[in-house]
Scaffold this active site. Structure first.
Site, PDB file in Angstrom:
ATOM      1  CB  CYS A   1       5.775   1.117  -5.321  1.00 53.38           C
ATOM      2  SG  CYS A   1       5.473  -0.125  -4.058  1.00 53.38           S
TER       3      CYS A   1
ATOM      4  CB  ALA B   1       0.786   3.896  -9.057  1.00 51.06           C
TER       5      ALA B   1
ATOM      6  CB  THR C   1      -0.943   0.029   1.217  1.00 50.39           C
ATOM      7  OG1 THR C   1      -1.998   0.932   0.961  1.00 50.39           O
ATOM      8  CG2 THR C   1      -0.229   0.434   2.484  1.00 50.39           C
TER       9      THR C   1
END
Length: 184
Positions: free
Chosen positions: A168, A165, A11
């Site tokens: 990762c 995004a 996350t």
């Protein structure tokens, strides 16, 4: 606490406080090992009467337990986020059951943004920007760069999460955002 123990893989949560607004944004990806289990999880939410927003990284069940405890502390301390967070951190650090919970949280109200850890830390970020999770450092770096060129907290958060995004593998581009008007 090591990254493996707190389950950072999976996350990115980012908070930006700018020009009378505070935003907490999070991606939607839930991963188990190297498999995406769910692309649209909601890791950012309003707490209590809606005057506090928060996001979590780590084990979902643990985070919900902590959110529930924080809501109880907010109620007990008349919505005073800093006081409630300090009381939660004390419990988290000393309670035998809570001590084993594996999650990190960013919470904010109209006055303060805080990062809460299982080590008992209650940290107020410098410059009104904080990030946690596997893509947290990427999002934090991007947001810090963007504040010089962008005025809107939500735009900064969206762009910074897009950068995270792209870098990762445990962060995706399905973003959830909660916003509050800020006094700071």
């Amino acid at each position: 606490m090591s990254e493996d123990k707190i389950g950072w893989h999976g996350t990115t949560i980012l908070s930006v406080r700018r020009n009378g607004r505070v935003v907490i944004a999070g991606d939607g990806q839930v991963s188990m090992g190297n498999t995406v289990m769910k692309p649209n999880a909601r890791k950012v939410r309003r707490l209590g009467d809606g005057s506090v927003i928060g996001g979590f990284a780590g084990a979902t069940a643990d985070a919900f337990t902590l959110f529930e405890r924080l809501e109880a502390k907010l109620e007990r301390h008349n919505g005073q986020l800093l006081r409630a967070a300090v009381e939660l951190a004390k419990d988290w650090r000393t309670d035998k059951y809570l001590r084993n919970l594996e999650a990190l949280m960013i919470v904010a109200d109209d006055q303060v943004t805080l990062v809460l850890t299982g080590n008992g830390d209650v940290l107020e970020p410098v410059g009104g920007i904080a990030a946690i999770g596997s893509g947290g450092n990427f999002a934090l770096s991007a947001a810090r760069a963007l504040v010089d060129y962008e005025e809107d907290a939500e735009v900064i958060a969206r762009k910074a999460l897009a950068v995270a995004a792209d870098i990762c593998v445990f962060t995706n581009d399905q973003v959830t955002i909660e916003t509050l008007e800020s006094r700071v």
